[in-house]
Design a protein around this motif. Structure first.
Motif, PDB file in Angstrom:
ATOM      1  N   TYR A  83      45.480  47.716  22.211  1.00  0.00           N
ATOM      2  CA  TYR A  83      46.077  47.254  23.461  1.00  0.00           C
ATOM      3  C   TYR A  83      45.351  47.882  24.644  1.00  0.00           C
ATOM      4  CZ  TYR A  83      49.860  46.013  20.267  1.00  0.00           C
ATOM      5  OH  TYR A  83      50.597  45.487  19.231  1.00  0.00           O
ATOM      6  N   ALA A  84      45.173  47.077  25.675  1.00  0.00           N
ATOM      7  CA  ALA A  84      44.544  47.587  26.897  1.00  0.00           C
ATOM      8  C   ALA A  84      45.126  46.868  28.102  1.00  0.00           C
ATOM      9  CB  ALA A  84      43.034  47.385  26.849  1.00  0.00           C
ATOM     10  N   LYS A  85      45.243  47.596  29.193  1.00  0.00           N
ATOM     11  CA  LYS A  85      45.703  47.028  30.450  1.00  0.00           C
ATOM     12  C   LYS A  85      44.488  46.635  31.301  1.00  0.00           C
ATOM     13  CE  LYS A  85      50.282  47.347  31.085  1.00  0.00           C
ATOM     14  NZ  LYS A  85      51.075  46.257  31.673  1.00  0.00           N
ATOM     15  N   PRO A  86      44.630  45.593  32.129  1.00  0.00           N
ATOM     16  CA  PRO A  86      43.527  45.225  33.012  1.00  0.00           C
ATOM     17  C   PRO A  86      43.389  46.194  34.173  1.00  0.00           C
ATOM     18  CG  PRO A  86      45.426  43.836  33.435  1.00  0.00           C
ATOM     19  CD  PRO A  86      45.780  44.685  32.252  1.00  0.00           C
ATOM     20  N   ASN A  87      42.175  46.442  34.570  1.00  0.00           N
ATOM     21  CA  ASN A  87      41.902  47.319  35.704  1.00  0.00           C
ATOM     22  C   ASN A  87      41.440  46.527  36.914  1.00  0.00           C
ATOM     23  OD1 ASN A  87      41.638  49.644  37.141  1.00  0.00           O
ATOM     24  ND2 ASN A  87      40.168  50.615  35.780  1.00  0.00           N
ATOM     25  N   ARG A  88      40.702  45.449  36.651  1.00  0.00           N
ATOM     26  CA  ARG A  88      40.183  44.632  37.730  1.00  0.00           C
ATOM     27  C   ARG A  88      39.997  43.200  37.257  1.00  0.00           C
ATOM     28  NH1 ARG A  88      34.066  44.825  40.017  1.00  0.00           N
ATOM     29  NH2 ARG A  88      34.302  43.414  41.798  1.00  0.00           N
ATOM     30  N   LEU A  89      40.419  42.222  38.048  1.00  0.00           N
ATOM     31  CA  LEU A  89      40.237  40.811  37.755  1.00  0.00           C
ATOM     32  C   LEU A  89      39.229  40.240  38.739  1.00  0.00           C
ATOM     33  CD1 LEU A  89      43.086  41.555  36.547  1.00  0.00           C
ATOM     34  CD2 LEU A  89      43.666  39.142  36.834  1.00  0.00           C
ATOM     35  N   VAL A  90      38.190  39.590  38.224  1.00  0.00           N
ATOM     36  CA  VAL A  90      37.130  39.047  39.071  1.00  0.00           C
ATOM     37  C   VAL A  90      37.047  37.540  38.869  1.00  0.00           C
ATOM     38  CG1 VAL A  90      34.705  39.181  39.737  1.00  0.00           C
ATOM     39  CG2 VAL A  90      35.863  41.204  38.796  1.00  0.00           C
ATOM     40  N   THR A  91      37.534  36.789  39.825  1.00  0.00           N
ATOM     41  CA  THR A  91      37.456  35.337  39.792  1.00  0.00           C
ATOM     42  C   THR A  91      36.089  34.892  40.302  1.00  0.00           C
ATOM     43  OG1 THR A  91      39.819  35.230  40.300  1.00  0.00           O
ATOM     44  CG2 THR A  91      38.538  33.210  40.611  1.00  0.00           C
ATOM     45  N   HIS A  92      35.528  33.859  39.697  1.00  0.00           N
ATOM     46  CA  HIS A  92      34.261  33.369  40.204  1.00  0.00           C
ATOM     47  C   HIS A  92      34.443  32.846  41.624  1.00  0.00           C
ATOM     48  CE1 HIS A  92      30.535  31.085  40.635  1.00  0.00           C
ATOM     49  NE2 HIS A  92      30.073  31.839  39.658  1.00  0.00           N
ATOM     50  N   PRO A  93      33.554  33.199  42.538  1.00  0.00           N
ATOM     51  CA  PRO A  93      33.744  32.824  43.946  1.00  0.00           C
ATOM     52  C   PRO A  93      33.732  31.326  44.202  1.00  0.00           C
ATOM     53  CG  PRO A  93      31.567  33.789  43.579  1.00  0.00           C
ATOM     54  CD  PRO A  93      32.355  34.026  42.348  1.00  0.00           C
ATOM     55  N   LEU A  94      33.171  30.529  43.298  1.00  0.00           N
ATOM     56  CA  LEU A  94      33.104  29.082  43.499  1.00  0.00           C
ATOM     57  C   LEU A  94      34.214  28.328  42.771  1.00  0.00           C
ATOM     58  CD1 LEU A  94      29.241  28.456  43.240  1.00  0.00           C
ATOM     59  CD2 LEU A  94      30.649  28.836  45.278  1.00  0.00           C
ATOM     60  N   TYR A  95      35.189  29.063  42.208  1.00  0.00           N
ATOM     61  CA  TYR A  95      36.267  28.378  41.501  1.00  0.00           C
ATOM     62  C   TYR A  95      36.995  27.418  42.429  1.00  0.00           C
ATOM     63  CZ  TYR A  95      40.764  27.429  39.400  1.00  0.00           C
ATOM     64  OH  TYR A  95      41.872  26.788  38.912  1.00  0.00           O
ATOM     65  N   ASN A  96      37.211  26.201  41.920  1.00  0.00           N
ATOM     66  CA  ASN A  96      37.903  25.166  42.679  1.00  0.00           C
ATOM     67  C   ASN A  96      39.124  24.723  41.888  1.00  0.00           C
ATOM     68  OD1 ASN A  96      38.690  22.477  43.640  1.00  0.00           O
ATOM     69  ND2 ASN A  96      36.819  22.545  44.864  1.00  0.00           N
ATOM     70  N   ARG A  97      40.305  24.996  42.410  1.00  0.00           N
ATOM     71  CA  ARG A  97      41.540  24.687  41.707  1.00  0.00           C
ATOM     72  C   ARG A  97      41.735  23.186  41.517  1.00  0.00           C
ATOM     73  NH1 ARG A  97      46.725  27.441  41.228  1.00  0.00           N
ATOM     74  NH2 ARG A  97      45.735  29.201  42.259  1.00  0.00           N
ATOM     75  N   SER A  98      41.225  22.397  42.448  1.00  0.00           N
ATOM     76  CA  SER A  98      41.411  20.950  42.381  1.00  0.00           C
ATOM     77  C   SER A  98      40.537  20.299  41.318  1.00  0.00           C
ATOM     78  CB  SER A  98      41.111  20.308  43.745  1.00  0.00           C
ATOM     79  OG  SER A  98      41.991  20.796  44.728  1.00  0.00           O
ATOM     80  N   THR A  99      39.298  20.777  41.198  1.00  0.00           N
ATOM     81  CA  THR A  99      38.363  20.165  40.259  1.00  0.00           C
ATOM     82  C   THR A  99      38.179  20.959  38.975  1.00  0.00           C
ATOM     83  OG1 THR A  99      36.453  21.317  41.204  1.00  0.00           O
ATOM     84  CG2 THR A  99      37.089  19.201  42.212  1.00  0.00           C
ATOM     85  N   ASN A 100      38.678  22.191  38.949  1.00  0.00           N
ATOM     86  CA  ASN A 100      38.487  23.119  37.826  1.00  0.00           C
ATOM     87  C   ASN A 100      37.035  23.544  37.658  1.00  0.00           C
ATOM     88  OD1 ASN A 100      41.259  23.212  36.887  1.00  0.00           O
ATOM     89  ND2 ASN A 100      40.932  21.112  36.203  1.00  0.00           N
ATOM     90  N   ASN A 101      36.211  23.333  38.682  1.00  0.00           N
ATOM     91  CA  ASN A 101      34.825  23.772  38.601  1.00  0.00           C
ATOM     92  C   ASN A 101      34.764  25.303  38.684  1.00  0.00           C
ATOM     93  OD1 ASN A 101      31.972  23.125  38.497  1.00  0.00           O
ATOM     94  ND2 ASN A 101      31.870  23.869  40.602  1.00  0.00           N
ATOM     95  N   ALA A 102      33.807  25.885  37.948  1.00  0.00           N
ATOM     96  CA  ALA A 102      33.636  27.350  37.906  1.00  0.00           C
ATOM     97  C   ALA A 102      34.925  28.033  37.480  1.00  0.00           C
ATOM     98  CB  ALA A 102      33.160  27.883  39.262  1.00  0.00           C
ATOM     99  N   ASP A 103      35.575  27.481  36.462  1.00  0.00           N
ATOM    100  CA  ASP A 103      36.875  27.960  35.975  1.00  0.00           C
ATOM    101  C   ASP A 103      36.667  29.134  35.021  1.00  0.00           C
ATOM    102  OD1 ASP A 103      39.536  28.192  35.318  1.00  0.00           O
ATOM    103  OD2 ASP A 103      39.564  26.455  33.997  1.00  0.00           O
ATOM    104  N   ILE A 104      36.379  30.288  35.594  1.00  0.00           N
ATOM    105  CA  ILE A 104      36.064  31.450  34.773  1.00  0.00           C
ATOM    106  C   ILE A 104      36.437  32.727  35.522  1.00  0.00           C
ATOM    107  CG2 ILE A 104      33.678  31.651  35.628  1.00  0.00           C
ATOM    108  CD1 ILE A 104      32.866  32.315  32.727  1.00  0.00           C
ATOM    109  N   MET A 105      36.838  33.722  34.771  1.00  0.00           N
ATOM    110  CA  MET A 105      37.232  35.012  35.333  1.00  0.00           C
ATOM    111  C   MET A 105      36.797  36.119  34.387  1.00  0.00           C
ATOM    112  SD  MET A 105      41.096  36.481  35.990  1.00  0.00           S
ATOM    113  CE  MET A 105      41.461  35.584  37.482  1.00  0.00           C
TER     114      MET A 105
END
Length: 253
Positions: A83-105
């Protein structure tokens, strides 16, 4: 606060976001239970109450989420889990919620996972490496296993699916131009085998490497609409820069 002095693992997974074109429940459809602890790089993202809601992959050694590696049956303690807790979440700067483009973290963990016979890393493809149509890959996850929903299976499941060309996936009979260069389609012409939102973040492994991350779709197992995955090779440079950039900042403190 983040402690950059630790050497941490990073987990590759998709951004947890509402996708209107995806069924409200997701699952590995048409697959079968994986052999116990045979998919050692997959992790389960769970709420603090222990409820699985997303998948991910360990890709590099190194508050309300717990990352669980070495799991096979979720909600059952088998003694192989880490088990591990997250320390930092890094969303891709080009993520587009409408198109799902660059859907990665990327998620940086507070402490490293220990590699053993139950937990291992998943290699990534080189930047820009593509796949041919028909290449058979494998997707895994803990989602629902029937089109009608029902009980969530506790056992990790897996299914093989072939790559679908972007041209066919983008045809007017399918996604009609909504597939970007940062996406991969995979599925059978006859449908019936697929992964959807509930398996979000799960790995699409081709030739032993994580080429895709479960992202979105239209229905589940639909013959007209293959599953859509984030194309990891398009983000390899960003992944490396994000991971090693953190280590460089660590070494300077």
């Amino acid at each position: 606060m983040m402690n950059l002095l630790k050497c941490l693992c990073c987990v590759l997974l998709d951004l947890l976001a509402v996708r209107g074109r995806v069924l409200p429940h997701s699952r590995i459809v048409g697959g079968y239970p994986a052999a116990p602890n045979s998919i050692k790089y997959i992790v389960s993202l769970q709420s603090t109450s222990g409820q699985h809601f997303c998948g991910g992959s360990l890709v590099h050694r190194a508050e309300q989420i717990m990352i669980v590696a070495g799991d096979y049956r979720v909600n059952y303690f088998e003694g192989t889990e880490q088990y591990a807790k997250p320390n930092r979440l890094v969303t891709h700067p080009l993520y587009n919620r409408s198109t799902n483009n660059a859907d990665i973290m990327l998620i940086k963990l507070r402490a490293p996972m220990v590699l053993n016979k139950y937990v291992s890393l998943a290699p990534l493809p080189r930047q820009g490496t593509g796949l041919f149509e028909g290449h058979v890959c494998r997707v895994s996850g803990w989602g629902y296993n029937s089109l009608g929903g029902g009980q969530v299976p506790v056992t990790l499941r897996t299914v093989a699916v072939p790559i679908v060309s972007t041209a066919r996936c983008n045809s007017s009979d399918s996604f009609d131009g909504n597939i970007t260069a940062n996406m991969i389609c995979a599925g059978y012409r006859t449908g019936g085998k697929d992964a959807c939102k509930g398996d979000s973040g799960g790995p699409l492994v081709c030739a032993g490497r994580v080429y895709g991350v479960v992202s979105w779709g239209n229905g589940c197992g639909d013959a007209r609409f293959p599953g859509v995955y984030t194309a990891v090779s398009r983000f390899r440079r960003w992944i490396d820069q994000t991971i090693y950039g953190s280590f460089l900042r660590c070494s300077r403190q």
